[in-house]
Design a protein around this motif. Structure first.
Motif, PDB file in Angstrom:
ATOM      1  N   GLU A  18       0.856  -1.230   0.030  1.00 45.60           N
ATOM      2  CA  GLU A  18      -0.069   0.003   0.037  1.00 45.60           C
ATOM      3  C   GLU A  18       1.050   1.306   0.013  1.00 45.60           C
ATOM      4  OE1 GLU A  18      -0.705  -2.486   2.565  1.00 45.60           O
ATOM      5  OE2 GLU A  18      -2.010  -3.326   1.332  1.00 45.60           O
ATOM      6  N   GLU A  19       2.147   1.100   0.663  1.00 44.59           N
ATOM      7  CA  GLU A  19       2.983   2.302   0.618  1.00 44.59           C
ATOM      8  C   GLU A  19       4.382   1.612   0.343  1.00 44.59           C
ATOM      9  OE1 GLU A  19       3.008   4.797   4.236  1.00 44.59           O
ATOM     10  OE2 GLU A  19       1.052   4.134   4.645  1.00 44.59           O
ATOM     11  N   LEU A  20       5.299   2.438  -0.257  1.00 45.11           N
ATOM     12  CA  LEU A  20       6.516   1.547  -0.474  1.00 45.11           C
ATOM     13  C   LEU A  20       7.283   3.038  -0.879  1.00 45.11           C
ATOM     14  CD1 LEU A  20       9.045  -0.366  -1.008  1.00 45.11           C
ATOM     15  CD2 LEU A  20       8.040  -0.486  -3.500  1.00 45.11           C
ATOM     16  N   GLU A  21       8.360   3.067  -0.228  1.00 42.95           N
ATOM     17  CA  GLU A  21       9.536   4.420  -0.457  1.00 42.95           C
ATOM     18  C   GLU A  21      10.813   3.806  -0.384  1.00 42.95           C
ATOM     19  OE1 GLU A  21      10.423   8.699   1.234  1.00 42.95           O
ATOM     20  OE2 GLU A  21       9.410   7.441   2.605  1.00 42.95           O
ATOM     21  N   VAL A  22      11.724   3.844  -1.374  1.00 36.79           N
ATOM     22  CA  VAL A  22      12.942   3.287  -1.361  1.00 36.79           C
ATOM     23  C   VAL A  22      13.845   4.613  -1.526  1.00 36.79           C
ATOM     24  CG1 VAL A  22      14.381   1.668  -2.584  1.00 36.79           C
ATOM     25  CG2 VAL A  22      12.146   1.141  -2.375  1.00 36.79           C
ATOM     26  N   MET A  23      14.931   4.834  -0.721  1.00 34.66           N
ATOM     27  CA  MET A  23      15.660   5.759  -0.513  1.00 34.66           C
ATOM     28  C   MET A  23      17.141   5.191  -0.623  1.00 34.66           C
ATOM     29  SD  MET A  23      13.898   7.521   2.518  1.00 34.66           S
ATOM     30  CE  MET A  23      13.271   5.789   2.925  1.00 34.66           C
ATOM     31  N   ASP A  24      18.028   6.029  -1.568  1.00 30.84           N
ATOM     32  CA  ASP A  24      19.383   5.663  -1.793  1.00 30.84           C
ATOM     33  C   ASP A  24      19.861   6.752  -0.909  1.00 30.84           C
ATOM     34  OD1 ASP A  24      21.969   5.479  -2.178  1.00 30.84           O
ATOM     35  OD2 ASP A  24      21.920   5.438  -4.233  1.00 30.84           O
ATOM     36  N   ALA A  49       2.416  -3.271   4.052  1.00 31.60           N
ATOM     37  CA  ALA A  49       1.908  -4.272   2.805  1.00 31.60           C
ATOM     38  C   ALA A  49       1.190  -5.304   3.666  1.00 31.60           C
ATOM     39  CB  ALA A  49       2.988  -5.035   2.112  1.00 31.60           C
ATOM     40  N   GLY A  50      -0.130  -5.494   3.535  1.00 31.68           N
ATOM     41  CA  GLY A  50      -1.102  -6.158   3.980  1.00 31.68           C
ATOM     42  C   GLY A  50      -0.364  -7.894   4.114  1.00 31.68           C
ATOM     43  N   ALA A  51       0.388  -8.336   2.871  1.00 30.61           N
ATOM     44  CA  ALA A  51       0.911  -9.479   3.043  1.00 30.61           C
ATOM     45  C   ALA A  51       1.878  -9.695   4.076  1.00 30.61           C
ATOM     46  CB  ALA A  51       1.527  -9.472   1.492  1.00 30.61           C
ATOM     47  N   LEU A  58      11.118 -10.375  12.368  1.00 37.77           N
ATOM     48  CA  LEU A  58      12.143 -11.151  11.748  1.00 37.77           C
ATOM     49  C   LEU A  58      11.562 -11.821  10.397  1.00 37.77           C
ATOM     50  CD1 LEU A  58      14.847 -12.265  11.880  1.00 37.77           C
ATOM     51  CD2 LEU A  58      14.108 -14.106  13.275  1.00 37.77           C
ATOM     52  N   GLU A  59      10.390 -12.214  10.582  1.00 39.25           N
ATOM     53  CA  GLU A  59       9.901 -12.980   9.127  1.00 39.25           C
ATOM     54  C   GLU A  59       9.779 -11.945   8.044  1.00 39.25           C
ATOM     55  OE1 GLU A  59       7.209 -16.560  11.420  1.00 39.25           O
ATOM     56  OE2 GLU A  59       6.334 -14.586  11.406  1.00 39.25           O
ATOM     57  N   ARG A  60       9.321 -10.884   8.628  1.00 42.48           N
ATOM     58  CA  ARG A  60       9.055  -9.671   7.652  1.00 42.48           C
ATOM     59  C   ARG A  60      10.407  -9.340   6.852  1.00 42.48           C
ATOM     60  NH1 ARG A  60       5.250  -7.281  11.559  1.00 42.48           N
ATOM     61  NH2 ARG A  60       7.137  -6.036  12.393  1.00 42.48           N
ATOM     62  N   HIS A  61      11.573  -9.041   7.639  1.00 41.19           N
ATOM     63  CA  HIS A  61      12.833  -9.051   7.027  1.00 41.19           C
ATOM     64  C   HIS A  61      13.207 -10.174   6.308  1.00 41.19           C
ATOM     65  CE1 HIS A  61      14.258  -5.267   9.573  1.00 41.19           C
ATOM     66  NE2 HIS A  61      13.022  -5.328   9.876  1.00 41.19           N
ATOM     67  N   ARG A  62      13.089 -11.323   6.567  1.00 38.92           N
ATOM     68  CA  ARG A  62      13.455 -12.279   5.845  1.00 38.92           C
ATOM     69  C   ARG A  62      12.553 -12.639   4.464  1.00 38.92           C
ATOM     70  NH1 ARG A  62      13.817 -16.822  10.685  1.00 38.92           N
ATOM     71  NH2 ARG A  62      16.027 -16.425  11.403  1.00 38.92           N
ATOM     72  N   ALA A  63      11.370 -12.172   4.713  1.00 33.64           N
ATOM     73  CA  ALA A  63      10.528 -12.088   3.485  1.00 33.64           C
ATOM     74  C   ALA A  63      11.004 -10.975   2.518  1.00 33.64           C
ATOM     75  CB  ALA A  63       9.191 -11.878   3.722  1.00 33.64           C
ATOM     76  N   VAL A  64      11.558  -9.740   2.986  1.00 30.09           N
ATOM     77  CA  VAL A  64      12.163  -8.769   2.117  1.00 30.09           C
ATOM     78  C   VAL A  64      13.299  -9.317   1.354  1.00 30.09           C
ATOM     79  CG1 VAL A  64      13.163  -6.538   1.989  1.00 30.09           C
ATOM     80  CG2 VAL A  64      10.789  -6.986   3.133  1.00 30.09           C
ATOM     81  N   ASN A  65      14.058  -9.800   2.482  1.00 27.31           N
ATOM     82  CA  ASN A  65      15.380 -10.413   1.647  1.00 27.31           C
ATOM     83  C   ASN A  65      15.304 -11.497   0.525  1.00 27.31           C
ATOM     84  OD1 ASN A  65      17.302  -8.687   3.114  1.00 27.31           O
ATOM     85  ND2 ASN A  65      17.220  -9.942   4.938  1.00 27.31           N
ATOM     86  N   ALA A  66      14.249 -12.311   1.105  1.00 28.85           N
ATOM     87  CA  ALA A  66      14.055 -13.441  -0.095  1.00 28.85           C
ATOM     88  C   ALA A  66      13.543 -12.905  -1.375  1.00 28.85           C
ATOM     89  CB  ALA A  66      12.945 -14.349   0.519  1.00 28.85           C
ATOM     90  N   ALA A  67      12.565 -11.715  -1.245  1.00 28.43           N
ATOM     91  CA  ALA A  67      12.008 -11.007  -2.497  1.00 28.43           C
ATOM     92  C   ALA A  67      12.991 -10.548  -3.217  1.00 28.43           C
ATOM     93  CB  ALA A  67      10.785 -10.289  -2.208  1.00 28.43           C
ATOM     94  N   ASP A  84       6.088  -3.170   7.587  1.00 26.23           N
ATOM     95  CA  ASP A  84       4.905  -3.426   8.479  1.00 26.23           C
ATOM     96  C   ASP A  84       3.659  -3.836   7.637  1.00 26.23           C
ATOM     97  OD1 ASP A  84       3.670  -3.750  11.039  1.00 26.23           O
ATOM     98  OD2 ASP A  84       3.788  -1.699  11.772  1.00 26.23           O
ATOM     99  N   GLY A  85       2.723  -4.516   8.379  1.00 25.05           N
ATOM    100  CA  GLY A  85       1.767  -5.038   7.636  1.00 25.05           C
ATOM    101  C   GLY A  85       0.361  -4.041   7.641  1.00 25.05           C
TER     102      GLY A  85
END
Length: 85
Positions: A18-24, A49-51, A58-67, A84-85
Motif C-alpha cells: 500500500e506504501e513503498l518508499e526506497v531511498m538511496d 503491505a498487508g501481505a 524477523l519474518e518480515r525482514h526475511r521475506a523482504v530479503n528473499a524477495a 509493517d503489515g
C-alpha cells in the motif's frame, strides 16, 4: 535500471504494498565502509503491505530479503528496513 528501481520492482511484485518508499542514502555514508563512488550502496526501505501483517519482525525482514534475492542483496552494502503489515 538503477538499484532503487530494482528494489522497488521486486518488492511491488512480491508484496503489492500500500506504501513503498526506497531511498538511496549512499551519499550520507561517503568515506564509510562499503561506500563506493557512484553510490548505490546504502538504502532505506519503508513499506506497508498487508501481505506482511501476520508475520513477526524477523519474518518480515526475511521475506523482504528473499524477495530481493541474493543477486541484488549481494550488491548492497547496507539495507535499513521499516516494514509493517
Amino acid at each position: 535500471m538503477g538499484v532503487v528501481e530494482e528494489i522497488r520492482d521486486r518488492l511491488e511484485a512480491a508484496f503489492a504494498p500500500e506504501e513503498l518508499e526506497v531511498m538511496d542514502e549512499s551519499e550520507q555514508h561517503r568515506g564509510h565502509g562499503g561506500w563506493r563512488e557512484g553510490g548505490e550502496t546504502h538504502f532505506r526501505v519503508r513499506m506497508r503491505a498487508g501481505a506482511l501483517a501476520a508475520k513477526t519482525r524477523l519474518e518480515r525482514h526475511r521475506a523482504v530479503n528473499a524477495a530481493l534475492g541474493k543477486d541484488l542483496i549481494g550488491r548492497i552494502h547496507a539495507l535499513a528496513l521499516d516494514v509493517d503489515g
